[in-house]
Every structure is written in C-alpha cells, then in structure tokens.
Design an enzyme around this catalytic site. Structure first.
Site, mmCIF file in Angstrom:
data_model
loop_
_atom_site.group_PDB
_atom_site.id
_atom_site.type_symbol
_atom_site.label_atom_id
_atom_site.label_comp_id
_atom_site.label_asym_id
_atom_site.label_seq_id
_atom_site.Cartn_x
_atom_site.Cartn_y
_atom_site.Cartn_z
ATOM 1 N N SER A 78 38.199 48.774 27.219
ATOM 2 C CA SER A 78 37.084 48.050 26.576
ATOM 3 C C SER A 78 37.468 46.215 26.831
ATOM 4 O O SER A 78 36.571 45.631 27.238
ATOM 5 C CB SER A 78 37.181 48.090 25.049
ATOM 6 O OG SER A 78 38.385 47.706 24.723
ATOM 7 N N GLU A 102 51.622 39.600 64.694
ATOM 8 C CA GLU A 102 50.521 40.446 63.957
ATOM 9 C C GLU A 102 51.433 41.633 63.950
ATOM 10 O O GLU A 102 51.520 42.410 62.790
ATOM 11 C CB GLU A 102 49.217 40.302 64.355
ATOM 12 C CG GLU A 102 48.308 41.061 63.106
ATOM 13 C CD GLU A 102 48.295 42.573 63.445
ATOM 14 O OE1 GLU A 102 47.490 43.162 62.619
ATOM 15 O OE2 GLU A 102 48.815 42.943 64.426
ATOM 16 N N HIS A 126 45.864 39.033 44.030
ATOM 17 C CA HIS A 126 44.649 39.330 43.766
ATOM 18 C C HIS A 126 44.517 40.287 42.833
ATOM 19 O O HIS A 126 45.198 41.605 43.281
ATOM 20 C CB HIS A 126 43.847 39.571 44.766
ATOM 21 C CG HIS A 126 42.390 39.058 45.067
ATOM 22 N ND1 HIS A 126 41.876 39.955 44.119
ATOM 23 C CD2 HIS A 126 41.864 38.062 45.755
ATOM 24 C CE1 HIS A 126 40.351 39.027 44.389
ATOM 25 N NE2 HIS A 126 40.308 38.062 45.110
#
Length: 737
Positions: free
Chosen positions: A630, A396, A682
């Site tokens: 919008s 990690e 994402h």
C-alpha cells in the site's frame, strides 16, 4: 509463413506510423514554429552525415589493438582529440590514474585422468588482416585473483544460483573444487561470484557452441559465428557493488586520490578465473564422469555432458601485474548561447579489448560523425541553446572506469548542470534499441518517427514496432503491441557508460543503438575487426548513419528546446507497471511455495523421480507472508494525480523551470542506496545482484522478494514509496508555480 507475417505486420505498422506522422508532427517542448525550425536544422544536420566517412573512421580507429593503458590507447585518444578540434569543438584529454591488471602467467592443464594443456590462444587468420598483430591482450578475465590451484572439476551449467540448487539435490558439492561454467544467461562476473559463494577455489568460463558457435551458423571466417578457438575476454569485476576503479569508490581516481588496499576492495573476487574456447573446454568436459547433466544443461559438443566430480582434475595458475595505468577520457564542448550551464552530455567509449571494430568503434564513429556535422552547422552560424558535451571514454571494458571516474570527480557539477546523458556503444544492422529514463520515452518516439530505416525505407519507429509485435510471445501480447501508439523504451541495467550518470547521480539518461541482424561470435575476441565488421555487421555503414541521426537529433532537440521535453506521465505509466509486476511476483511466490512444500511433504518428488538419478527433493521453504504494497500504491496514486496534464500546467516563462525539470530525476535517489551496495542510489533502476548487465526495476523491493528477505522487502517498499512521493510533491510544486 513467418516472413510473410512479418511484412503484413510491418505494413500495418507503416500505416499506423504514417498516420501518426501525418496527424502529429508536434515536438514535445516546442511550439509549432519552433518545431518547424528544429526540423530544418535536423535536416541540415543529416546532410552533413556520410556513411563512407563513418566506415573510414571504423577502419582507422580499429586498425591496432588499443586497450586502456596501452601506447595505442593513448594514440587513439590523441586522434579523437584532433578530430574534435578539427570540427571546431573545444576539446581536452582528462586523465585518471587507475588500477588495471594484465596477465603475467596463464596456465590451465588437465592432470587426470589424462593430460591436456590448454592452448589459450586465438590463431591469426589470413581472411582477417588484423588478427595477427602484436599488442593484443591475451585471453583472460580482468580482475581475476592471482592463484595456483589444483582440484577436481565440476560442470555447473551457466553458474547461476538455481544451477547450484540442482547440484545440491544431486549431492554434488563444489567446495574445494574448480568449476567450469558456460557463458550466457547472466553477466560473466556473476559466474565466479556465485562459485566463490559456494566455496569453489577456481572458475573456468567457456563459450559452448550451442550458445555461441557452430550451432548458430557458419563459424568465422566462413560465417559470423565463434570458431573453436575464439574466446570472450571481459571484466569480472563485481560491478553490481560499484563500477570504476576498485580502489577509489565514490571519488575520482586522480593522482592524489586516497586508495583502498586492493585485497580489501569489495568488488574484487578472491578466486582465479579464466575464459577459454570450446576447443580447450571439450577435453575437460569429455573427461568428466559423475551424473549425466540434465537436458537443459547440455551443449552442442559431440559427447555426453557429465557433471563430475570424479577423477578429472585440473591445474589453474594465474598471475597479474596489478599496475596503476593512465585512463584517457576525451571531453569536447560546444558552448550554449543561452543556457551555457545546462549540459547535454553524449558519450561512447574508445578503449577495446583488442581492435574493437564493433565494440566500441562502430558507436564511436557514429558519435564522431555527429560531432563533425554539428561542427559544420556551427561554421554556418548555428549555436545551440545549451552546451553540448561530447565524450570519448577510456577504460569502459574493464569496468566503466573512465566514465565513472569523471562522474565521481564532477558529481556536484553534473547534478547541477547535466540535463541528460546520451550513450551508445557497439552498433550494427537491424532495429532501434533504446533504453533509459522513462520521462524521455515520448521524445524517443518523436525522434524515431522522423528517421528513415536504411533497409525498409520506413521510419525506424515503424520497423521497431513491427519487430516488437513479432517478438511478442502470445496472441494477447501481439494485439497489445499492434494497438500501441509508439514503442516502450527499456529500463537500464549496466554494461555501458550510463550507469554512473543515472544510477549514482540521477542524471536522466538514454542508451541508443541498432542491432538484431548483426549476430556473430566476435565479441571481445581478436576477430572483432574491420574485416569482420564490413562483412557481417553493417557492410554499408548505413546503420552508423542511422545511429548518428538518432542520437544527434536527440541531443540537438534537447539542446535547443525552450521547455525541456520530459513526459512524466510516461514515467508514471511505466512505474505503475513495475508495481503491478511486484505484487504479482509476491503472489506467485506465495502460491508456488505453498504448492512446492505440499509436493515435498507428500513425497511427490521421490515418487516421480527416476531412482537411478539419485536426486533428493528440494528443501522446503518458509511460507511467503502477505506483503503490504500500500505505501507504493498510495505513492503511485499521488504521482498519477500530479502527472495528468502536467506539461500543460507549466509556466514556461520561468528561468529556473528547465533546471527543475531535469533535476526531477534526482528525487528518485535514496541517500542510503540499495541494500549491500549503497553506490547505487536510484530506486527504480539498477543492475541485478545476480544478473549484472540485466536490469532489476524497483530493485530494492524486487531483489528482496526474489531472495526471500521479507523484512527487507517491506523496508524497500517504504524507501521506493518515499522516493516516488518526493517526485510527486516536487512536480506538484512545479505545476503550482
């Protein structure tokens, strides 16, 4: 006064929290009878947790240095494997072959106007029993380029883009120079990245005592804070491009994996970079001449800070071995009785820069204690509805390597089976910190109301609510926090092993831990030791138990739920707030740009700036156009409609419902990924391009606005709106069936 106010607010939160608990002991995803049985199970789980056992695990697993690729690193993985097996879990070590460089040569010296050779060494201390061990990695920044450079030195504050804007105004050019930057205000890898973008040929990073040293309190070993020789090691991989093995993006780094040429890897920098102590930084900074640094740039060293350049030259020479090394993940499973192909994944890394008692062993010990307690429940006859997968990651620290390689290697299977990923890392005394997918916010609040804080004896939820109130900057915000039912969880950036699950695959994710009363300067140094931890972090290991309870209850509650506890209304409310922030950001940018350009046109900067400072005015910027939000607002309206009462519309008897619920997050992925970094898919959460660990929400739009790329902002509004519309239609289909 502040302490008195804290306890008044805490009392209010306790009262509010107690009312909530009394009125609502319901569990999302459970009937009342199921909730009562689950609470009994969680109480039995708690009885198997031991603070002393957690302390023993921290002491044992941090007894020796154990970085990735080291013999001790493998020994720690073997130890963890045997622990899982002894608890009754099926466990194995899954090994990848990854690039991990360690130093062969490190030299930093000042060659003028005086000579100084940097120590580049943290001394052993008699008060710290493991600080003099063999096997310690030297102080270095992993993924620095090899280099041998000599050049004038320039002080660049924290090394952020705005710092270089000031340097430009001051007439200071860093091209062909070596820069020295302070740790802080951004992830460490951002500093050499921005330096390289501006033409610097080397970068030095130091911890200023104002941010991380004697300015905060007594230094180690007398106190918790960084002493003059302490150094923060750490990765400078450009993880915002992609994490993991730099040579194998998007695929697991197996023995036969196709690898990039190292010099072509897009997430590796091209200049040499070295971290140093403030002992070694002081002679370099003191020798600088040139303009006096502005007030906001000055640290706590006992001299006037200058920017340079001038007569101060430094020689930086670094060389690394660039070897492929084994990366040992430990994967343990407890098979689900009813839904074995639905996985609740829980993880914490086991590798450390040196001994790593706090980072990562404090979190790892809590994870292992959860596994032990669940194993005891299993021996008593408990079988989870879904499969529990407990993971101890390697690698990690250099760049989320072990978790990323495992995720990339099992991407299709995880998108099919992974219900959630629950992460932890370092842990200490203080308040609950929770971040993650916002459809899980209600779950975290319900878990938090039932766990008692070991110091105040109220719920961890009530204590965190009190802290949130005190941390609020304005009276209006304090009132909003006081009136709020529960806590808001944070969005996820990067810096731990959740990134690949959430931001690459769209697996719903959480990151849990405690802290806030465990400050210190041991991070990534030889002083992150058991001796340090037991004095300054969590002396009774009671917050290790609190983490085991929080993560364990969360894992068990998701594993056993008849209907998975996702609350998409909370997701809507959170994203609605993000879109409001973006429209406000665009408006503020437009107004600020117009005012700044007027000040420049009317020579206000020249008239108001001290002529002795020789600061030129900022360059005018192009006017900010009106941005059409919008598409996002219309997509949010659709999500608003479908999430109102969504849970009540679900037909709970459908076998495929739960799978459809946990795969809903994947609707928020973009096939193209984010601009310039397609690994991150994402549309709601990503690490910031110039913040690293720090999150950017709706990142494609937010960063396009911040970097004034107006066409891209419109394109990313459409991409984010398309993702939200996909989710709304997906949820609508679920509620109609």
């Amino acid at each position: 006064m502040k302490k008195t106010l804290f306890y008044r607010l805490l009392a209010i939160s306790i009262c509010t929290g107690s009312t909530l608990v009394a009125q609502d002991k319901k569990m999302l995803g459970y009937t009342d009878n199921e909730a009562a049985r689950q609470q009994q199970l969680e109480a039995r789980f708690d009885q198997h947790l031991s603070s002393s056992h957690i302390g023993e695990a921290i002491k044992s697993l941090s007894a020796q240095p154990h970085h990735i690729g080291s013999a001790r690193g493998k020994a720690v993985a073997d130890d963890i494997l045997q622990r899982f097996k002894s608890y009754g879990w099926e466990a194995e070590i899954v090994t990848y072959q990854v690039l991990f460089p360690t130093p062969k040569e490190r030299l930093l010296e000042m060659t003028g106007p005086t000579a100084y050779k940097a120590v580049l060494k943290e001394p052993a201390l008699k008060e710290d029993g493991t600080s003099g061990q063999e096997g310690q990695l030297p102080t270095y920044n992993c993924w620095s380029a090899d280099g041998d450079v000599t050049a004038p030195l320039v002080f660049v504050n924290y090394g952020l883009p705005e710092d270089y804007e000031y340097l430009e105004r001051a007439g200071v050019d860093v091209r062909g120079k070596i820069v020295i930057a302070k740790y802080g205000r951004s992830w460490r890898g951002t500093k050499p990245k921005v330096a390289q973008e501006h033409g610097a040929i080397g970068c030095i990073i130091y911890s200023d005592p104002k941010d991380d040293g004697y300015f905060a309190g007594d230094v180690y070993p007398q106190g918790a804070f960084k002493n003059e020789y302490g150094v923060q090691r750490g990765s400078i991989m450009d993880m915002v491009i992609y994490p993991g093995d730099p040579l194998t993006p998007n695929v697991g780094s197996t023995v036969n994996a196709k690898r990039l040429d190292r010099l072509q890897a897009p997430n590796l920098l091209k200049i040499p970079v070295l971290p140093i102590s403030y002992h070694d930084a002081a002679p370099l900074l003191k020798a600088l001449d040139g303009p006096v640094a502005p007030d906001a740039w000055r640290g706590a060293l006992p001299f006037t800070y200058h920017i340079g350049p001038g007569k101060t030259k430094v020689h930086l020479k670094l060389a690394f071995d660039w070897q492929i090394r084994p990366c040992h993940n430990v994967i343990a499973k407890l098979k689900g009785a009813e839904e074995p192909d639905q996985w609740v994944v829980r993880g914490n890394h086991h590798d450390a820069w040196v001994n790593g008692a706090a980072d990562p062993v404090s979190g790892l010990a809590a994870l292992l204690e959860e596994a032990k307690a669940i194993g005891e429940l299993s021996k008593e006859g408990f079988k989870p509805r879904r499969t529990l997968v407990y993971c101890a990651w390697d690698g990690e620290e250099p760049g989320l390597i072990g978790s990323t390689e495992w995720v990339e290697d099992h991407a299709a299977e995880l998108q099919e089976k992974a219900v959630v990923y629950i992460n932890s890392d370092n842990n200490g005394r203080g308040f609950l910190n929770a971040s993650g997918s916002h459809a899980l916010e209600t779950l975290i609040n319900q878990v938090g109301r039932d766990i008692i804080d070991p110091q105040t004896k109220v719920s961890i939820l009530a204590r965190r609510q009190a802290a949130d109130v005190l941390r609020a900057a304005t009276v209006k915000q304090k009132k909003e926090k006081l009136s709020r039912q529960g806590i808001a969880i944070s969005a996820m950036g990067s810096g731990s092993d959740y990134s690949s699950f959430l931001q690459h695959l769209g697996v719903p994710s959480l990151d849990l831990g405690f802290g806030g009363e465990d400050a210190g300067g041991e991070y990534h140094s030889i002083y992150d030791s058991y001796d340090n931890y037991v004095r300054f972090k969590d002396p009774t290991f009671s917050y290790g138990v609190a983490l085991s309870q929080t993560a364990g209850h969360t894992a068990l509650r998701i594993a056993n739920a008849v209907t998975l506890p996702f609350d998409f209304r909370k997701l809507y409310e959170t994203v609605n707030g993000y879109v409001s922030e973006l429209t406000e950001l665009a408006s503020d940018l437009r107004e600020t740009t117009a005012v700044e350009n007027q000040l420049i046109r009317e020579n206000k900067y020249q008239l108001a700036t001290d002529t002795a400072k020789h600061l030129s005015p900022p360059a005018p910027r192009a006017a900010v156009p009106y941005i059409d939000f919008s598409p996002l607002q219309n997509a949010l309206a659709a999500l608003d409609t479908v999430t109102q009462g969504f849970s009540g519309k679900l037909a709970t008897g459908r076998p495929q419902l739960n799978k459809q619920l946990y795969q809903a997050e994947q609707q928020l992925l973009s096939d193209k990924g984010l601009p310039s970094r397609p690994w991150y898919k994402h549309t709601l959460y990503a690490p910031g391009f110039y913040t690293g660990y720090g999150v950017k929400t709706i990142p494609g739009v937010r960063e396009a606005l911040e970097q004034r790329r107006w066409k891209e902002a419109g394109e990313q509004i459409d991409a984010a709106a398309a993702a939200i519309n996909r989710l709304a239609k997906y949820l609508q289909a679920l509620s109609n069936n």
